[in-house]
Design an enzyme around this catalytic site. Sequence first.
Site, PDB file in Angstrom:
ATOM      1  N   ASN A 139     -38.471  -8.144 -59.041  1.00  0.00           N
ATOM      2  CA  ASN A 139     -39.788  -7.614 -59.379  1.00  0.00           C
ATOM      3  C   ASN A 139     -39.920  -6.197 -58.835  1.00  0.00           C
ATOM      4  O   ASN A 139     -39.535  -5.932 -57.693  1.00  0.00           O
ATOM      5  CB  ASN A 139     -40.885  -8.496 -58.778  1.00  0.00           C
TER       6      ASN A 139
ATOM      7  N   VAL B 178     -43.368  -7.994 -51.649  1.00  0.00           N
ATOM      8  CA  VAL B 178     -42.653  -7.514 -50.458  1.00  0.00           C
ATOM      9  C   VAL B 178     -41.810  -6.300 -50.859  1.00  0.00           C
ATOM     10  O   VAL B 178     -40.934  -6.394 -51.725  1.00  0.00           O
ATOM     11  CB  VAL B 178     -41.762  -8.622 -49.855  1.00  0.00           C
TER      12      VAL B 178
ATOM     13  N   HIS C 159     -35.157  -7.162 -53.113  1.00  0.00           N
ATOM     14  CA  HIS C 159     -34.658  -8.541 -53.066  1.00  0.00           C
ATOM     15  C   HIS C 159     -34.453  -9.076 -54.468  1.00  0.00           C
ATOM     16  O   HIS C 159     -35.174  -8.715 -55.397  1.00  0.00           O
ATOM     17  CB  HIS C 159     -35.601  -9.457 -52.284  1.00  0.00           C
TER      18      HIS C 159
ATOM     19  N   HIS D 204     -34.415 -12.670 -56.500  1.00  0.00           N
ATOM     20  CA  HIS D 204     -34.726 -14.096 -56.454  1.00  0.00           C
ATOM     21  C   HIS D 204     -33.636 -14.855 -57.201  1.00  0.00           C
ATOM     22  O   HIS D 204     -33.303 -14.500 -58.335  1.00  0.00           O
ATOM     23  CB  HIS D 204     -36.053 -14.401 -57.170  1.00  0.00           C
TER      24      HIS D 204
HETATM   25  P1  AMP Z   1     -41.841 -10.534 -54.731  1.00  0.00           P
HETATM   26  O1  AMP Z   1     -43.117 -10.951 -55.412  1.00  0.00           O
HETATM   27  O2  AMP Z   1     -40.723 -10.327 -55.695  1.00  0.00           O
HETATM   28  O3  AMP Z   1     -42.055  -9.351 -53.804  1.00  0.00           O
HETATM   29  O4  AMP Z   1     -41.399 -11.789 -53.865  1.00  0.00           O
HETATM   30  C1  AMP Z   1     -41.605 -11.923 -52.495  1.00  0.00           C
HETATM   31  C2  AMP Z   1     -41.198 -13.328 -52.124  1.00  0.00           C
HETATM   32  O5  AMP Z   1     -41.051 -13.388 -50.725  1.00  0.00           O
HETATM   33  C3  AMP Z   1     -42.204 -14.406 -52.532  1.00  0.00           C
HETATM   34  O6  AMP Z   1     -41.568 -15.342 -53.396  1.00  0.00           O
HETATM   35  C4  AMP Z   1     -42.587 -15.042 -51.189  1.00  0.00           C
HETATM   36  O7  AMP Z   1     -42.789 -16.435 -51.270  1.00  0.00           O
HETATM   37  C5  AMP Z   1     -41.409 -14.676 -50.308  1.00  0.00           C
HETATM   38  N1  AMP Z   1     -41.676 -14.603 -48.880  1.00  0.00           N
HETATM   39  C6  AMP Z   1     -42.685 -13.948 -48.265  1.00  0.00           C
HETATM   40  N2  AMP Z   1     -42.596 -14.084 -46.937  1.00  0.00           N
HETATM   41  C7  AMP Z   1     -41.493 -14.850 -46.696  1.00  0.00           C
HETATM   42  C8  AMP Z   1     -40.855 -15.337 -45.510  1.00  0.00           C
HETATM   43  N3  AMP Z   1     -41.338 -15.089 -44.280  1.00  0.00           N
HETATM   44  N4  AMP Z   1     -39.746 -16.106 -45.658  1.00  0.00           N
HETATM   45  C9  AMP Z   1     -39.253 -16.382 -46.873  1.00  0.00           C
HETATM   46  N5  AMP Z   1     -39.801 -15.922 -48.020  1.00  0.00           N
HETATM   47  C10 AMP Z   1     -40.909 -15.175 -47.945  1.00  0.00           C
END
Ligand code: AMP
Length: 117
Positions: free
Chosen positions: A86, A95, A99, A101
């Site tokens: 994303n 975040v 990353h 997924h």
């Molecule tokens: P995005 O929307 O692509 O930025 O995805 C961020 C992802 O990070 C989401 O699927 C969250 O559930 C995941 N996330 C946020 N904090 C944590 C954490 N502490 N440990 C593992 N996953 C996390």
Amino acid sequence: MDCIFCKITEGTIPSKKVFENERIVAFHDISPAAPVHILIIPKKHIPTMNDVTEEDGPLVAELFAAARQIAREQGIAESGYRLVNNVNQDGGQVVYHLHVHLLGGSKLSPILGEIKS
Ligand code: AMP
Ligand code: ZN
């Protein structure tokens, strides 16, 4: 730096890691959207795909290689999986540390049909 994924990389925030080398770490998503939902990140803080430089090319390739290996280890390589990145607000990025997924373990609904202009 106030980045949750940098803190996971450093170990100051706990995570359920499934893979780690000098450049990459992968861990279970805290809020899984599929039976298998793993995040693969570079240890280097890169905010979004827009910030990837030419010299990051091998690192990005390694993210995908790690994803492929983890999919195999999780037993979903043959059944199939989806890799998602994303970017920024419209892409649903929450975040701001690069990353990928890794999603699988069940039949995922098509995403392209959901996209409306
Ligand atoms: P995005 O929307 O692509 O930025 O995805 C961020 C992802 O990070 C989401 O699927 C969250 O559930 C995941 N996330 C946020 N904090 C944590 C954490 N502490 N440990 C593992 N996953 C996390
Ligand atoms: Zn970071």
